[in-house]
Design a protein around this motif. Sequence first.
Motif, PDB file in Angstrom:
ATOM      1  N   SER A   1       0.840  -1.203   0.000  1.00  0.00           N
ATOM      2  CA  SER A   1       0.000   0.000   0.000  1.00  0.00           C
ATOM      3  C   SER A   1       0.873   1.250   0.000  1.00  0.00           C
ATOM      4  O   SER A   1       2.064   1.208   0.340  1.00  0.00           O
ATOM      5  CB  SER A   1      -0.891   0.009   1.245  1.00  0.00           C
ATOM      6  N   ILE A   2       0.274   2.367  -0.366  1.00  0.00           N
ATOM      7  CA  ILE A   2       0.989   3.654  -0.293  1.00  0.00           C
ATOM      8  C   ILE A   2       1.466   3.894   1.130  1.00  0.00           C
ATOM      9  O   ILE A   2       2.592   4.355   1.359  1.00  0.00           O
ATOM     10  CB  ILE A   2       0.070   4.798  -0.785  1.00  0.00           C
ATOM     11  N   GLN A   3       0.626   3.544   2.110  1.00  0.00           N
ATOM     12  CA  GLN A   3       1.001   3.764   3.511  1.00  0.00           C
ATOM     13  C   GLN A   3       2.226   2.943   3.902  1.00  0.00           C
ATOM     14  O   GLN A   3       3.067   3.413   4.678  1.00  0.00           O
ATOM     15  CB  GLN A   3      -0.179   3.412   4.433  1.00  0.00           C
ATOM     16  N   ALA A   4       2.347   1.736   3.360  1.00  0.00           N
ATOM     17  CA  ALA A   4       3.518   0.901   3.676  1.00  0.00           C
ATOM     18  C   ALA A   4       4.806   1.584   3.214  1.00  0.00           C
ATOM     19  O   ALA A   4       5.828   1.567   3.908  1.00  0.00           O
ATOM     20  CB  ALA A   4       3.379  -0.476   3.023  1.00  0.00           C
ATOM     21  N   TRP A   5       4.755   2.202   2.021  1.00  0.00           N
ATOM     22  CA  TRP A   5       5.929   2.942   1.531  1.00  0.00           C
ATOM     23  C   TRP A   5       6.188   4.185   2.387  1.00  0.00           C
ATOM     24  O   TRP A   5       7.343   4.506   2.695  1.00  0.00           O
ATOM     25  CB  TRP A   5       5.724   3.355   0.073  1.00  0.00           C
ATOM     26  N   LEU A   6       5.104   4.883   2.758  1.00  0.00           N
ATOM     27  CA  LEU A   6       5.256   6.080   3.603  1.00  0.00           C
ATOM     28  C   LEU A   6       5.882   5.717   4.945  1.00  0.00           C
ATOM     29  O   LEU A   6       6.738   6.442   5.461  1.00  0.00           O
ATOM     30  CB  LEU A   6       3.900   6.766   3.815  1.00  0.00           C
ATOM     31  N   ASP A   7       5.473   4.570   5.489  1.00  0.00           N
ATOM     32  CA  ASP A   7       6.053   4.119   6.766  1.00  0.00           C
ATOM     33  C   ASP A   7       7.551   3.859   6.603  1.00  0.00           C
ATOM     34  O   ASP A   7       8.347   4.176   7.493  1.00  0.00           O
ATOM     35  CB  ASP A   7       5.358   2.840   7.246  1.00  0.00           C
ATOM     36  N   ALA A   8       7.939   3.281   5.470  1.00  0.00           N
ATOM     37  CA  ALA A   8       9.360   2.995   5.232  1.00  0.00           C
ATOM     38  C   ALA A   8      10.162   4.283   5.049  1.00  0.00           C
ATOM     39  O   ALA A   8      11.342   4.351   5.408  1.00  0.00           O
ATOM     40  CB  ALA A   8       9.509   2.101   4.005  1.00  0.00           C
ATOM     41  N   LEU A   9       9.515   5.306   4.481  1.00  0.00           N
ATOM     42  CA  LEU A   9      10.194   6.584   4.238  1.00  0.00           C
ATOM     43  C   LEU A   9      10.282   7.457   5.487  1.00  0.00           C
ATOM     44  O   LEU A   9      11.122   8.372   5.538  1.00  0.00           O
ATOM     45  CB  LEU A   9       9.454   7.367   3.143  1.00  0.00           C
ATOM     46  N   GLU A  10       9.450   7.188   6.467  1.00  0.00           N
ATOM     47  CA  GLU A  10       9.331   8.061   7.641  1.00  0.00           C
ATOM     48  C   GLU A  10      10.699   8.395   8.246  1.00  0.00           C
ATOM     49  O   GLU A  10      11.496   7.510   8.534  1.00  0.00           O
ATOM     50  CB  GLU A  10       8.430   7.402   8.707  1.00  0.00           C
ATOM     51  N   GLY A  11      10.952   9.700   8.408  1.00  0.00           N
ATOM     52  CA  GLY A  11      12.178  10.145   9.063  1.00  0.00           C
ATOM     53  C   GLY A  11      13.380  10.286   8.153  1.00  0.00           C
ATOM     54  O   GLY A  11      14.467  10.639   8.599  1.00  0.00           O
ATOM     55  N   THR A  12      13.194  10.007   6.843  1.00  0.00           N
ATOM     56  CA  THR A  12      14.340  10.083   5.933  1.00  0.00           C
ATOM     57  C   THR A  12      14.333  11.386   5.150  1.00  0.00           C
ATOM     58  O   THR A  12      13.271  11.928   4.828  1.00  0.00           O
ATOM     59  CB  THR A  12      14.338   8.909   4.919  1.00  0.00           C
ATOM     60  N   GLU A  13      15.513  11.877   4.838  1.00  0.00           N
ATOM     61  CA  GLU A  13      15.663  13.071   4.003  1.00  0.00           C
ATOM     62  C   GLU A  13      15.973  12.687   2.559  1.00  0.00           C
ATOM     63  O   GLU A  13      15.548  13.345   1.632  1.00  0.00           O
ATOM     64  CB  GLU A  13      16.783  13.967   4.559  1.00  0.00           C
TER      65      GLU A  13
END
Length: 277
Positions: A64-76
């Motif tokens: 899901s889009i949310q799964a990718w967003l969770d993986a991206l969380e906190g990254t620049e």
Amino acid sequence: MEKFKLIVDSSSNMVNDPAHNVEVVPLTISFGGKDYIDDQNLNIQEFLSDMNKNQVAGKTTCPSIQAWLDALEGTEKAIIVTMTSGMSGTFSSALQAKNMYEEKHPTSQIIVVDSRSAGPELTIVLHGIEKMIQGDIRFVDLEEEIAEFRMHTHLLFILQSLHNLSLNGRVSPAAAKIAGLLKINLIGTASKDGKLEPLTKARGMKKAIRELLKYMKDDNYHGGEVIIDHCENEKDAETIKEKLQAEYPDAQITIRPMHGLCSFYAEEGGLMIGFNE
């Protein structure tokens, strides 16, 4: 260069590797009324046993889009490598997540790469990216450099069973049964447009491996990195490794077990060979 987070989907047959800042986002495989999340908790033996008993078409679901967003969380800065958009919505969902994340975090920089492949070729591409970002390449030049690198990576595969392909309407049940009885193996490749395509058939694994090595040379293989992923078939994976090392003794060759998604498509005995020329 600054630290990057590297994110792949589970078709890569990789595991989370915090030491190298690598995270794997799982797909889901469904058949027989059950969902199997393709993460490190999936019991492959149980999964294969259930799959072999299954007699109805299965399906795979992209993250899901949310799964990718969770993986991206906190990254620049992050680079996402996905399985081919020619077979899955995984690339599309990752791209939507990138746009949403960058909108919320305007200073972040995310690249999403469509591997146009699956399995070990994703890892080959990721290893190439790791080398790039360890150098002094500018972020604005990365996408072009990755695209150039991908021109020199390839995927070949050998299938011993066509059971799932017949259930999903890709080959007739009769053809799948005959192929099994006559021990006919299917050799194929990931095409330039990201579809998995058959190349030839070979009766018996010895002949299949000979054909595979010929196709590697046709793809300009000259001793680059090779990753051989297998579904319960380490013996034939070792044979391929030995034959390659006899000709290219300095080649870096890794053998790994397939995870759920690749096992679903390649089935028991299947082999996927990703390589850099």
